[in-house]
Design a protein around this motif. Structure first.
Motif, mmCIF file in Angstrom:
data_model
loop_
_atom_site.group_PDB
_atom_site.id
_atom_site.type_symbol
_atom_site.label_atom_id
_atom_site.label_comp_id
_atom_site.label_asym_id
_atom_site.label_seq_id
_atom_site.Cartn_x
_atom_site.Cartn_y
_atom_site.Cartn_z
ATOM 1 N N UNK A 45 0.845 -1.193 0.000
ATOM 2 C CA UNK A 45 0.000 0.000 0.000
ATOM 3 C C UNK A 45 0.877 1.239 0.000
ATOM 4 N N UNK A 46 0.244 2.396 -0.265
ATOM 5 C CA UNK A 46 0.990 3.640 -0.352
ATOM 6 C C UNK A 46 1.613 4.050 0.980
ATOM 7 N N UNK A 47 0.935 3.735 2.077
ATOM 8 C CA UNK A 47 1.447 4.129 3.389
ATOM 9 C C UNK A 47 2.785 3.453 3.663
ATOM 10 N N UNK A 48 2.876 2.158 3.371
ATOM 11 C CA UNK A 48 4.132 1.439 3.566
ATOM 12 C C UNK A 48 5.218 1.979 2.650
ATOM 13 N N UNK A 49 4.834 2.357 1.438
ATOM 14 C CA UNK A 49 5.796 2.918 0.486
ATOM 15 C C UNK A 49 6.401 4.193 1.044
ATOM 16 N N UNK A 50 5.553 5.086 1.502
ATOM 17 C CA UNK A 50 6.030 6.352 2.047
ATOM 18 C C UNK A 50 6.883 6.130 3.289
ATOM 19 N N UNK A 51 6.550 5.119 4.087
ATOM 20 C CA UNK A 51 7.293 4.887 5.334
ATOM 21 C C UNK A 51 8.742 4.490 5.055
ATOM 22 N N UNK A 52 8.972 3.737 3.973
ATOM 23 C CA UNK A 52 10.344 3.338 3.623
ATOM 24 C C UNK A 52 11.160 4.562 3.229
ATOM 25 N N UNK A 53 10.599 5.397 2.361
ATOM 26 C CA UNK A 53 11.299 6.608 1.935
ATOM 27 C C UNK A 53 11.507 7.573 3.104
ATOM 28 N N UNK A 54 10.536 7.616 4.012
ATOM 29 C CA UNK A 54 10.665 8.501 5.166
ATOM 30 C C UNK A 54 11.791 8.031 6.083
#
Length: 737
Positions: A428-437
């Motif tokens: 999901x998008x939330x997990x994607x953003x968490x890696x980059x964050x």
């Protein structure tokens, strides 16, 4: 070798070099003309070197010597050459007829033997060229250039010879070319032969057929026969151990997915919870190698990680400690100067293991966050940072069929890295953003992770506030880089395009003001990138392509202002054309606060015309490559914006030149040094048309004026445009998002 190691000369001779020269080439793995000749090799070393290679390790020079000796002794067959070998070798030989610096490219899909093929060509040409592999980073421009020139000039002026340099990374290629020429000039070294021929191996998942040699994950019938014969030879020599020669077997089975899945069955037992450290390390290697082919971890790094779990067995080798995954993992060492490296046996194995773990609930995002947390918290080496950066931010080129041109295919850059795209689609998008964050928070000096995070927020999540925050963070980390600054302008521009954004003129113009300010700042940074303060220092990367995104982004914003305001309200069109007073119009809108945007509205037309004229010349007089074109939307948006604000079509510069050549009114007028290159071209064509046999000096003078005018007007903007060998990593396309 009683006389020592030797380098070839241009006259087919050899010169012997001492340890002083050899030690000075620390960034190059030099292949000497008489490498291994006269040496007595330990049979165990020979066997181990060969076995490690067939298991999946990159080749060493010794592998080619072993094969060559086996063929001459009739104890084995020759080293397998894939079908592109002859063509690649011929292209290199052809470049020897040219002066200066040239490039030969080998495009290859990961795991299909591209690096092996390139090294095979170097081995066979070691007595013709001075062959070497760049083992240091191409970001160390100055030192690499110094060593290349040193290798070229080793010996004496009469014994110089062209360097054939293998690069597995084409970043900074053009910068390196310039630096080598500068070193030659500094040392007053003159030559009539090529200084260096770059052989660049470019890994690409999607490869277009082109004039370069292309190697793909499919064998021809001839290649299948060669691999089958070699398989029989290896079985006789190594018997059951051949079952773990995954690097060779995958190719011999024509890259069989069934073989890969069978080899990776051990990963089907991995569970999400209670993963041992060796299982975690295997997942790290799989993820890294699946998304960054050619990447690795150091053996010392792996042993340190495992030490946290079992200090009792600290004396065991990495292979013993990694069971039952050991047969899928390779430990290798290029030379005594470098540490031992660890990777998966093949990119297809790494990809399969990653997918099997995903099926078992060990998600890519979990593995990526765990990798960052465990291996990147302390001081991180440049090579590991480079791998992480590629894994999280490198956008691959995708190949699509062009519906306009039938069967022709076109290349377009993906919006995000392959790993980010896979996390987004499979999780999901939330997990994607968490890696980059997490990457942004760990690597506090690096601008590219917050830049990628900002792009993800505004493109996928439409969270423009967070996108703005991270774009500003990226810019603060590298305030001089125009391509980093571009993201902030893109955030504002895309928010302006967003249909959910307010249609109130005041809010539109407030946001447009931010976007215009961001793009103008980017434009100024692009200009500054070619100033004296941005000179190459060996670590700072100076772009050799001029960044025009700021000017283009400015025009896109002006297009949006017109479409969102002027096209919807004729009153605003009259404001822009100055047909009525600003006060009366703003009063009719009932919002006196709009007075603050008076300066913006008044300045748009002149700025639009200036930038449209520049980009019109930029697109007319140059191309991104000899066989490439700029995306069609660029010319479309520039022409559209010019028509809206100037109220007449964008000039056709070529037609204008031809029309003025036919106009006799200004026939006797000679342009001054300050006039545009086009004016001088017109003067040259008219001078030529007079066909006066006595005007050769006049023609020379006009030609010199054209050259001077071009240098002043276009040189820095058009540099690297129109060259087919331009490094693709430095060519940045205009962002249409």
């Amino acid at each position: 070798m009683a006389s020592g190691l030797a380098l070839s000369t241009a006259k087919s001779g050899n010169i012997f070099v001492g340890s002083e020269i050899r030690d000075s080439l620390s960034l190059l793995d030099v292949l000497y003309a008489n490498q291994f000749e006269g040496e007595s090799l330990d049979p165990e070393v020979v066997e181990q070197t060969e076995e490690t290679f067939y298991r999946g390790a990159p080749p060493k020079w010794l592998n080619f010597h072993i094969s060559e000796q086996a063929e001459s002794d009739s104890t084995g067959t020759s080293f397998i050459k894939r079908d592109g070998y002859d063509r690649l070798r011929q292209q290199i030989q052809n470049k020897r007829r040219l002066h200066g610096i040239s490039t030969v490219k080998l495009f290859h899909q990961p795991g299909c033997g591209g690096t092996t093929l390139a090294m095979q060509v170097l081995w066979d040409l070691r007595k013709t060229f001075r062959c070497a592999v760049l083992t240091g980073s191409t970001s160390d421009i100055t030192n690499v250039a110094t060593e290349v020139v040193h290798l070229f000039t080793a010996g004496s002026r009469r014994n110089q010879n062209t360097v054939l340099l293998l690069l597995n990374d084409e970043h900074n290629l053009e910068n390196l070319q310039d630096s080598i020429m500068e070193k030659m000039a500094e040392q007053k070294t003159f030559t009539t032969m090529p200084v260096v021929i770059f052989l660049t191996c470019v890994r690409k998942n999607a490869v277009l057929q082109n004039d370069h040699v292309v190697l793909q994950k499919v064998l021809s019938d001839t290649e299948k026969q060669k691999f089958n014969e070699k398989k029989e030879e290896l079985i006789k020599k190594y018997r059951d151990r051949c079952g773990q020669f995954h690097g060779f077997n995958i190719m011999q089975t024509n890259f069989s997915q069934a073989y890969v899945e069978q080899a990776c069955t051990v990963f089907s037992t991995v569970q999400r919870s209670k993963k041992s450290l060796k299982t975690q390390l295997a997942t790290f290697l799989s993820l890294l190698n699946a998304y960054v082919p050619g990447s690795y971890l150091l053996e010392s790094q792996c042993l340190d990680f495992l030490q946290h779990e079992d200090s009792i067995n600290g004396h065991l080798s990495l292979e013993d400690r990694m069971r039952p995954f050991s047969h899928l993992i390779i430990t290798f060492q290029h030379d005594a100067r470098s540490g031992k490296k660890v990777c998966m046996a093949h990119p297809m194995i790494a990809q399969c293991c990653t997918e099997l773990m995903g099926d078992a609930g060990v998600t890519r995002s979990d593995t990526a966050r765990n990798f960052l947390n465990c291996l990147c918290r302390d001081e991180v080496s440049p090579w590991l940072l480079g791998f992480v950066k590629d894994m999280l931010t490198k956008r691959e080129m995708k190949v699509e069929e062009n519906p306009v041109k039938g069967k022709e295919v076109k290349e377009e850059r993906e919006r995000f890295s392959r790993l980010i795209l896979d996390i987004q689609s499979k999780e999901c998008e939330v997990h994607t953003a968490s890696v980059l964050k997490m990457a942004s928070m760990i690597f506090l000096q690096n601008p590219f992770f917050p830049q990628a995070l900002a792009r993800f927020y505004y493109i996928e999540l439409k969270d423009f506030n967070k996108a703005e925050s991270w774009a500003k963070e990226a810019k603060e980390r590298d305030p001089k880089k125009s391509f980093v600054a571009d993201t902030l302008g893109q955030v504002y521009k895309n928010q302006l395009k967003n249909k959910e954004f307010s249609t109130k003129p005041r809010e539109i113009l407030k946001l447009a003001t931010k976007a215009i300010r961001a793009f103008k700042d980017e434009e100024q940074l692009a200009e500054n990138e070619y100033g004296a303060d941005m000179a190459e220092d060996g670590n700072t990367k100076v772009f050799h392509i001029f960044n025009t995104r700021g000017q283009f982004g400015y025009l896109q914003v002006c297009n949006l202002i017109y479409d969102r305001l002027v096209a919807q309200n004729e009153i605003w069109k009259r404001v822009l054309t100055n047909n009525v007073s600003m006060g009366s119009v703003l009063g009719s809108l009932g919002d006196n606060k709009l007075y603050r945007f008076n300066h913006l509205i008044s300045s748009l037309r002149d700025e639009v015309e200036k930038k449209c004229n520049f980009l019109n010349a930029y697109l007319t007089f140059s191309k991104p490559g000899m066989q490439k074109d700029d995306p069609s939307y660029i010319q479309r948006d520039v022409s559209s914006c010019y028509l809206k604000y100037a109220e007449h079509p964008l000039p056709d510069l070529i037609s204008d030149i031809m029309d003025k050549c036919e106009d006799n009114v200004e026939e006797n007028m000679s342009p001054s040094d300050e006039d545009s290159p086009e004016s001088h071209i017109i003067a040259l064509l008219k001078e030529w048309a007079e066909d006066n046999k006595n005007n050769s000096s006049d023609l020379m003078l006009v030609t010199q004026k054209i050259n001077h005018s071009y240098e002043c007007t276009y040189a820095k903007y058009l540099r690297s445009r129109g060259h087919d060998d331009q490094c693709q990593h430095t060519r940045q396309p205009l962002d249409s998002t």
